[in-house]
Design a protein around this motif. Structure first.
Motif, PDB file in Angstrom:
ATOM      1  N   ILE A  76      34.150 -65.472  60.828  1.00  0.00           N
ATOM      2  CA  ILE A  76      32.818 -66.042  61.045  1.00  0.00           C
ATOM      3  C   ILE A  76      32.816 -67.489  60.562  1.00  0.00           C
ATOM      4  CG2 ILE A  76      30.353 -65.832  60.504  1.00  0.00           C
ATOM      5  CD1 ILE A  76      30.963 -62.842  59.809  1.00  0.00           C
ATOM      6  N   ASN A  77      32.499 -68.403  61.462  1.00  0.00           N
ATOM      7  CA  ASN A  77      32.339 -69.824  61.121  1.00  0.00           C
ATOM      8  C   ASN A  77      33.561 -70.365  60.366  1.00  0.00           C
ATOM      9  OD1 ASN A  77      30.992 -72.310  61.037  1.00  0.00           O
ATOM     10  ND2 ASN A  77      30.024 -71.846  59.052  1.00  0.00           N
ATOM     11  N   THR A 113      38.768 -70.758  69.076  1.00  0.00           N
ATOM     12  CA  THR A 113      37.515 -70.177  68.584  1.00  0.00           C
ATOM     13  C   THR A 113      37.418 -70.355  67.070  1.00  0.00           C
ATOM     14  OG1 THR A 113      36.186 -68.161  68.426  1.00  0.00           O
ATOM     15  CG2 THR A 113      38.570 -67.894  68.367  1.00  0.00           C
ATOM     16  N   LEU A 114      36.210 -70.447  66.589  1.00  0.00           N
ATOM     17  CA  LEU A 114      35.927 -70.439  65.149  1.00  0.00           C
ATOM     18  C   LEU A 114      35.302 -69.117  64.726  1.00  0.00           C
ATOM     19  CD1 LEU A 114      34.502 -74.066  64.679  1.00  0.00           C
ATOM     20  CD2 LEU A 114      36.859 -73.256  64.394  1.00  0.00           C
ATOM     21  N   SER A 151      41.593 -68.051  52.427  1.00  0.00           N
ATOM     22  CA  SER A 151      42.208 -66.832  51.880  1.00  0.00           C
ATOM     23  C   SER A 151      41.151 -66.041  51.129  1.00  0.00           C
ATOM     24  CB  SER A 151      43.377 -67.178  50.957  1.00  0.00           C
ATOM     25  OG  SER A 151      42.932 -67.924  49.833  1.00  0.00           O
ATOM     26  N   ALA A 152      41.457 -64.769  50.919  1.00  0.00           N
ATOM     27  CA  ALA A 152      40.528 -63.895  50.195  1.00  0.00           C
ATOM     28  C   ALA A 152      41.323 -62.792  49.519  1.00  0.00           C
ATOM     29  CB  ALA A 152      39.493 -63.294  51.144  1.00  0.00           C
ATOM     30  N   ASN A 187      39.125 -71.629  48.963  1.00  0.00           N
ATOM     31  CA  ASN A 187      39.946 -72.837  49.124  1.00  0.00           C
ATOM     32  C   ASN A 187      39.686 -73.567  50.440  1.00  0.00           C
ATOM     33  OD1 ASN A 187      41.378 -72.286  46.613  1.00  0.00           O
ATOM     34  ND2 ASN A 187      42.426 -70.655  47.769  1.00  0.00           N
ATOM     35  N   VAL A 188      38.546 -73.308  51.049  1.00  0.00           N
ATOM     36  CA  VAL A 188      38.085 -74.041  52.237  1.00  0.00           C
ATOM     37  C   VAL A 188      36.579 -74.246  52.097  1.00  0.00           C
ATOM     38  CG1 VAL A 188      39.883 -73.339  53.880  1.00  0.00           C
ATOM     39  CG2 VAL A 188      37.924 -71.828  53.472  1.00  0.00           C
ATOM     40  N   ASP A 189      36.028 -75.131  52.932  1.00  0.00           N
ATOM     41  CA  ASP A 189      34.603 -75.453  52.822  1.00  0.00           C
ATOM     42  C   ASP A 189      33.701 -74.309  53.253  1.00  0.00           C
ATOM     43  OD1 ASP A 189      35.205 -77.962  51.869  1.00  0.00           O
ATOM     44  OD2 ASP A 189      35.140 -78.915  53.854  1.00  0.00           O
ATOM     45  N   HIS A 190      34.121 -73.544  54.244  1.00  0.00           N
ATOM     46  CA  HIS A 190      33.267 -72.468  54.738  1.00  0.00           C
ATOM     47  C   HIS A 190      34.124 -71.472  55.519  1.00  0.00           C
ATOM     48  CE1 HIS A 190      33.458 -74.383  58.709  1.00  0.00           C
ATOM     49  NE2 HIS A 190      33.213 -75.527  58.086  1.00  0.00           N
TER      50      HIS A 190
END
Length: 278
Positions: A170-171, A202-203, A239-240, A261-264
Motif C-alpha cells: 500500500i502506497n 505499481t505502488l 522492510s518490516a 527505513n522509508v518515508d511511507h
C-alpha cells in the motif's frame, strides 16, 4: 502365496540392483527394507517407524521382506516409487529446511516427515518454483561435527508450519524514474527465504501469494520489499519485522504493517500457524 512372495523378492531385489539411487525416500539411507503402500515410497527402518506413527490414514507401512503382498499391491508400488513421489512431495522445500540424513535423530525425522506428508508443506504447486531439499550432512562429516561441537543451534526442531499469505503493498515508495516501482517481497523465517513474484509499474501491488515455511515457534518473520530493476541492483523500498508469538494454532490473523527505513508504505498479509500433527 509362494509365487507372490517370489514376485515381491524379484521386484525389491531388481530395484536394489538396477536403480542407482536405491535409498530411503526420506533420509537417503541405503537398501530400504520397508515401504509405504499408499504413498508408494521405500523406507529405511528408522523412517518406517516414524511413518507408523502417522497412522494408516496417512501411511500404510509394510515390510518388503516379511509381509505378504498381493500382485495389485506390487503394481501400485511399481507405478510410483521414490523419484515420482518425491517430485510431488518435495517440490519446493524452503531454504534452511534440511532433509534428514541416515543417522539423524528421531525428532529431525519426525519434523521433516510430518511436514512432508501430513501438512504437505512442500507439495507441488505450479505457482511455486521447483526447489529440491538440501540434505543434512552426515554426522561423520566435518561440517556436521563442527556444528555439533561448537553449538547445538544448528539442530532446529520445528513445531509446525507457518502459512503466510502476502496480500498487497500500500502506497509504496517509487523506485523508478517514472514514479512507479516493480515491487516484490523477500520473506525470511529463521534460515528460510522465499520470494513473491514482482508486480510491474505499481505502488499498490497485489501479490495474493501463499508461502509455506517451517516454524520453530520462536523466530520472527522478516520481510524486505524491493523494486526490481533489469540492468542495475534492485532498490530497497522498505522492510518490516513481525513477531509471531500471538498466533494460535490453526487460526488466521491478518496484519497491516508500516514499512521501516522509508518515508511511507505498508504491506498487508495474513499468517496461520499449523502445528505438526503427531
Amino acid at each position: 502365496t509362494q509365487s507372490t512372495w517370489g514376485l515381491l523378492n524379484r521386484v525389491v531385489f531388481s530395484m536394489e540392483i538396477e536403480v542407482p539411487d536405491n535409498t530411503c525416500a526420506d533420509c537417503n539411507a541405503s537398501s530400504p527394507t520397508w515401504a509405504s503402500l499408499n504413498l508408494g515410497v521405500y523406507l529405511c527402518t528408522q523412517c518406517a517407524g516414524v511413518h507408523r506413527g502417522l497412522g494408516v490414514q496417512v501411511s500404510q507401512v509394510m515390510s518388503c521382506k516379511l509381509d505378504h503382498w498381493s500382485e495389485e499391491q506390487l503394481q501400485m508400488m511399481q507405478q510410483k516409487g521414490n523419484d515420482v513421489v518425491n517430485e510431488m512431495y518435495e517440490w519446493h522445500v524452503p531454504t534452511g529446511v534440511l532433509k534428514p540424513a541416515p543417522d539423524s535423530e528421531r525428532p529431525e525425522r519426525e519434523s521433516f516427515i510430518n511436514a512432508k506428508y501430513v501438512d504437505k508443506a512442500f507439495y507441488k504447486e505450479e505457482s511455486r518454483p521447483r526447489q529440491p531439499p538440501a540434505w543434512t550432512a552426515p554426522a561423520s562429516s566435518p561440517d556436521r561435527l563442527s556444528s555439533r561441537n561448537s553449538s547445538s543451534a544448528g539442530m532446529v526442531e520445528f513445531v509446525g508450519m507457518l502459512e503466510v499469505r502476502m496480500i498487497e503493498g500500500i502506497n509504496l515508495v517509487a523506485g523508478d524514474l517514472n514514479g512507479l516501482s516493480d515491487p516484490y517481497c523477500v520473506v525470511q523465517l529463521g534460515r528460510q527465504e522465499m520470494k513473491t513474484r514482482k508486480k510491474k509499474n505499481t505502488l499498490n501491488p497485489r501479490w495474493d501469494e501463499k508461502l509455506l515455511l517451517c516454524w520453530d515457534g520462536k523466530d520472527a518473520l522478516n520481510i524486505t520489499v524491493y523494486d526490481w530493476d533489469r540492468f542495475t541492483k534492485d532498490d530497497f523500498i522498505g522492510s518490516a519485522r513481525l513477531a509471531l508469538d500471538q498466533l494460535q494454532p490453526n487460526q488466521t490473523v491478518e496484519f497491516t504493517i508500516d514499512l521501516q527505513n522509508v518515508d511511507h508504505g505498508q504491506i498487508r498479509l495474513s499468517a496461520t500457524f499449523i502445528p505438526i500433527s503427531h
